[in-house]
Design a protein around this motif. Structure first.
Motif, PDB file in Angstrom:
ATOM      1  N   ALA A   1      -7.660   2.109 -14.945  1.00  0.00           N
ATOM      2  CA  ALA A   1      -8.861   2.793 -14.628  1.00  0.00           C
ATOM      3  C   ALA A   1      -8.959   4.110 -14.625  1.00  0.00           C
ATOM      4  O   ALA A   1     -10.055   4.908 -14.110  1.00  0.00           O
ATOM      5  CB  ALA A   1      -9.179   2.333 -13.873  1.00  0.00           C
ATOM      6  N   GLY A   2      -7.980   4.832 -13.694  1.00  0.00           N
ATOM      7  CA  GLY A   2      -8.388   6.507 -14.084  1.00  0.00           C
ATOM      8  C   GLY A   2      -8.169   6.445 -13.476  1.00  0.00           C
ATOM      9  O   GLY A   2      -7.945   8.264 -12.787  1.00  0.00           O
ATOM     10  N   ILE A   3      -7.274   5.874 -11.681  1.00  0.00           N
ATOM     11  CA  ILE A   3      -7.590   6.349 -10.824  1.00  0.00           C
ATOM     12  C   ILE A   3      -6.588   6.059  -9.783  1.00  0.00           C
ATOM     13  O   ILE A   3      -5.314   4.962 -10.707  1.00  0.00           O
ATOM     14  CB  ILE A   3      -8.284   6.212  -9.866  1.00  0.00           C
ATOM     15  CG1 ILE A   3      -8.083   4.326  -9.129  1.00  0.00           C
ATOM     16  CG2 ILE A   3      -9.649   6.205 -10.094  1.00  0.00           C
ATOM     17  CD1 ILE A   3      -9.013   4.087  -8.434  1.00  0.00           C
ATOM     18  N   GLN A   4      -5.489   7.389  -8.970  1.00  0.00           N
ATOM     19  CA  GLN A   4      -4.088   7.136  -8.204  1.00  0.00           C
ATOM     20  C   GLN A   4      -4.383   6.328  -7.282  1.00  0.00           C
ATOM     21  O   GLN A   4      -5.267   6.599  -6.412  1.00  0.00           O
ATOM     22  CB  GLN A   4      -3.048   8.431  -8.297  1.00  0.00           C
ATOM     23  CG  GLN A   4      -2.414   8.607  -7.778  1.00  0.00           C
ATOM     24  CD  GLN A   4      -1.108   7.625  -9.415  1.00  0.00           C
ATOM     25  OE1 GLN A   4      -1.436   7.671  -9.895  1.00  0.00           O
ATOM     26  NE2 GLN A   4      -0.424   6.709  -8.357  1.00  0.00           N
ATOM     27  N   PRO A   5      -3.925   4.952  -7.031  1.00  0.00           N
ATOM     28  CA  PRO A   5      -4.043   4.619  -5.977  1.00  0.00           C
ATOM     29  C   PRO A   5      -3.070   4.900  -4.080  1.00  0.00           C
ATOM     30  O   PRO A   5      -2.082   5.658  -4.905  1.00  0.00           O
ATOM     31  CB  PRO A   5      -3.234   2.820  -6.397  1.00  0.00           C
ATOM     32  CG  PRO A   5      -3.107   2.665  -7.359  1.00  0.00           C
ATOM     33  CD  PRO A   5      -3.170   4.386  -8.209  1.00  0.00           C
ATOM     34  N   ARG A   6      -3.942   5.194  -3.932  1.00  0.00           N
ATOM     35  CA  ARG A   6      -3.513   5.710  -2.158  1.00  0.00           C
ATOM     36  C   ARG A   6      -3.054   4.232  -1.566  1.00  0.00           C
ATOM     37  O   ARG A   6      -4.080   3.531  -0.203  1.00  0.00           O
ATOM     38  CB  ARG A   6      -4.693   6.474  -1.485  1.00  0.00           C
ATOM     39  CG  ARG A   6      -4.568   7.967  -2.271  1.00  0.00           C
ATOM     40  CD  ARG A   6      -4.608   8.480  -1.545  1.00  0.00           C
ATOM     41  NE  ARG A   6      -4.934   8.209   0.021  1.00  0.00           N
ATOM     42  CZ  ARG A   6      -5.603   9.002   1.353  1.00  0.00           C
ATOM     43  NH1 ARG A   6      -7.361   9.090   0.346  1.00  0.00           N
ATOM     44  NH2 ARG A   6      -5.170   9.114   2.053  1.00  0.00           N
ATOM     45  N   VAL A   7      -2.658   3.255  -1.744  1.00  0.00           N
ATOM     46  CA  VAL A   7      -2.087   2.225  -1.166  1.00  0.00           C
ATOM     47  C   VAL A   7      -1.360   2.801   0.901  1.00  0.00           C
ATOM     48  O   VAL A   7      -0.665   3.208   0.387  1.00  0.00           O
ATOM     49  CB  VAL A   7      -0.566   1.672  -1.423  1.00  0.00           C
ATOM     50  CG1 VAL A   7      -0.330   0.339  -1.160  1.00  0.00           C
ATOM     51  CG2 VAL A   7      -1.181   1.028  -2.774  1.00  0.00           C
ATOM     52  N   ARG A   8      -2.281   2.439   0.841  1.00  0.00           N
ATOM     53  CA  ARG A   8      -1.509   3.349   3.187  1.00  0.00           C
ATOM     54  C   ARG A   8      -0.843   2.360   3.383  1.00  0.00           C
ATOM     55  O   ARG A   8       0.003   2.519   3.858  1.00  0.00           O
ATOM     56  CB  ARG A   8      -3.207   3.569   3.338  1.00  0.00           C
ATOM     57  CG  ARG A   8      -2.682   3.986   4.829  1.00  0.00           C
ATOM     58  CD  ARG A   8      -2.225   5.490   4.857  1.00  0.00           C
ATOM     59  NE  ARG A   8      -2.037   5.709   6.228  1.00  0.00           N
ATOM     60  CZ  ARG A   8      -1.040   5.953   7.343  1.00  0.00           C
ATOM     61  NH1 ARG A   8      -0.239   4.717   6.545  1.00  0.00           N
ATOM     62  NH2 ARG A   8      -0.378   5.881   8.415  1.00  0.00           N
ATOM     63  N   TRP A   9      -1.425   0.333   3.547  1.00  0.00           N
ATOM     64  CA  TRP A   9      -0.698  -0.447   4.160  1.00  0.00           C
ATOM     65  C   TRP A   9      -0.451  -1.486   3.243  1.00  0.00           C
ATOM     66  O   TRP A   9      -1.201  -0.978   2.115  1.00  0.00           O
ATOM     67  CB  TRP A   9      -1.337  -0.640   5.435  1.00  0.00           C
ATOM     68  CG  TRP A   9      -1.414   0.413   6.855  1.00  0.00           C
ATOM     69  CD1 TRP A   9      -0.283   0.989   7.122  1.00  0.00           C
ATOM     70  CD2 TRP A   9      -2.279   1.270   7.011  1.00  0.00           C
ATOM     71  NE1 TRP A   9      -0.981   1.629   8.458  1.00  0.00           N
ATOM     72  CE2 TRP A   9      -1.946   1.827   7.958  1.00  0.00           C
ATOM     73  CE3 TRP A   9      -4.098   1.189   6.312  1.00  0.00           C
ATOM     74  CZ2 TRP A   9      -2.835   2.672   8.441  1.00  0.00           C
ATOM     75  CZ3 TRP A   9      -4.399   2.366   6.793  1.00  0.00           C
ATOM     76  CH2 TRP A   9      -3.429   2.840   8.061  1.00  0.00           C
ATOM     77  N   THR A  10       0.436  -2.688   3.241  1.00  0.00           N
ATOM     78  CA  THR A  10       0.164  -3.581   2.619  1.00  0.00           C
ATOM     79  C   THR A  10       0.904  -4.610   3.453  1.00  0.00           C
ATOM     80  O   THR A  10       0.859  -4.586   4.634  1.00  0.00           O
ATOM     81  CB  THR A  10       1.268  -4.048   1.616  1.00  0.00           C
ATOM     82  OG1 THR A  10       2.856  -4.035   2.434  1.00  0.00           O
ATOM     83  CG2 THR A  10       1.219  -2.736   0.578  1.00  0.00           C
ATOM     84  N   SER A  11      -0.108  -5.741   3.438  1.00  0.00           N
ATOM     85  CA  SER A  11       0.272  -7.204   4.407  1.00  0.00           C
ATOM     86  C   SER A  11       0.512  -8.672   3.243  1.00  0.00           C
ATOM     87  O   SER A  11      -0.186  -8.763   2.473  1.00  0.00           O
ATOM     88  CB  SER A  11      -1.163  -7.080   5.367  1.00  0.00           C
ATOM     89  OG  SER A  11      -0.709  -8.538   5.921  1.00  0.00           O
TER      90      SER A  11
END
Length: 321
Positions: free
Chosen positions: A214-224
């Motif tokens: 979609a043209g955005i760079q994900p900022r994955v801060r946390w995962t669970s």
């Protein structure tokens, strides 16, 4: 050549499932000596070892054993189906129904399915297993599950798929988020904000791929690996998340509220599917489960959209016979 008996097949299948002759005999309500003798006789008839004796109580199937069990399961299921065919109506369904479901879909699909069979087909022994999509599909492939419930983008190409419902990707947002008042959002709206994503594969990979496309760079801060943990973190304003199957009410474990908004441009990305072994005859209890799941997902039309084949996703069929 001596005949192969159904009882021998039952013992071998049970031995693979239980891991020992003793446990297989118990599950078949027979003596350990009878089960052991039947398996040995079958190996002599076939001229092949079906198991490696890994210890006094543990059996490990050989490649020949696994291949034999795959066919034996199909034969035993057809025999059971033939017995059930004498019943006059579906209300007399009986036997075991083993259902697998991915963690994220389970709250949406499993409770209603279990309740439906408990009320309508009490003679059916329904059991379910929750696991990651890859493990579930391996169980379906080897006949240890009758059907698996996963998202279409997670489904393997060698299994037959029955589409149940299209799903729409939703953004999970805090109740007081700047976008919470909108009816829908776009990935551009979320660009730059921290994401809190489910870590169970392949969910996180699929979601990040979708955002990049979609043209955005994900900022994955946390995962669970726990969706309730994610919802609680979202409700505290720590970031947004993405889900295909939002709950009916956005109330977290802590009692806080979150909202779910459809992400525009992702309406046709995914589908809920039932995966089945290819080329296998479906017992009536499996067809009854598919009927119920189809009706149940259609009733949530506002969340799922219309039923339909998932484009570009390999082997998809409406109804295997």
């Amino acid at each position: 050549m001596s005949e192969i008996t159904l009882r021998q097949m039952q013992y071998v299948v049970a031995a693979v499932d239980e891991g020992s002759v003793t446990a297989a005999a118990a599950s078949a309500h027979a003596s350990q000596a009878a089960a052991s003798m039947a398996i040995s006789q079958l190996e002599k008839v076939l001229g092949a070892e079906l198991f490696l004796r890994a210890g006094p109580r543990r059996l490990v199937p050989t490649p020949a054993g696994l291949e034999f069990v795959r066919h034996a399961r199909a034969i035993l299921e057809r025999v059971e189906e033939a017995r059930g065919a004498v019943a006059d109506s579906l209300s007399e369904l009986s036997g075991a129904l083993r259902v697998g479901c991915s963690h994220t879909l389970s709250p949406r699909l499993v409770p209603g399915l279990v309740a439906h069979f408990a009320d309508t087909y009490p003679a059916v022994d329904l059991s379910f297993r929750e696991d990651d999509p890859a493990a579930l599909q391996d169980e379906v492939r080897h006949g240890r599950l009758d059907l698996g419930l996963v998202y279409g983008r997670q489904a393997d190409d060698d299994l037959t798929r029955v589409p149940l419902a299209d799903v729409v990707l939703h953004a999970a947002l805090p109740e007081d988020h700047r976008l919470a008042h909108r009816e829908s959002v776009t990935f551009a709206d979320l660009d730059g904000e921290p994401a809190i994503l489910l870590s169970i594969p392949p969910t996180i990979e699929r979601l990040t791929e979708t955002m990049v496309a979609a043209g955005i760079q994900p900022r994955v801060r946390w995962t669970s690996s726990n969706i309730e943990t994610i919802y609680s973190m979202v409700s505290r304003g720590l970031g947004f998340s993405l889900v295909n199957s939002p709950p009916a009410e956005g109330v977290t474990f802590e009692g806080n509220r979150i909202v779910f908004r459809p992400v525009l441009g992702t309406e046709s990305i995914n589908t809920i599917v039932a995966v089945l072994p290819s080329g296998r005859h479906l017992p009536r209890r499996v067809r009854a489960a598919l009927d119920h799941l189809g009706r149940a997902t259609e009733r949530r039309g506002a969340d799922t959209g219309p039923r339909g084949d998932e484009p570009g996703d390999g082997r998809t069929t409406r109804w295997p016979t």
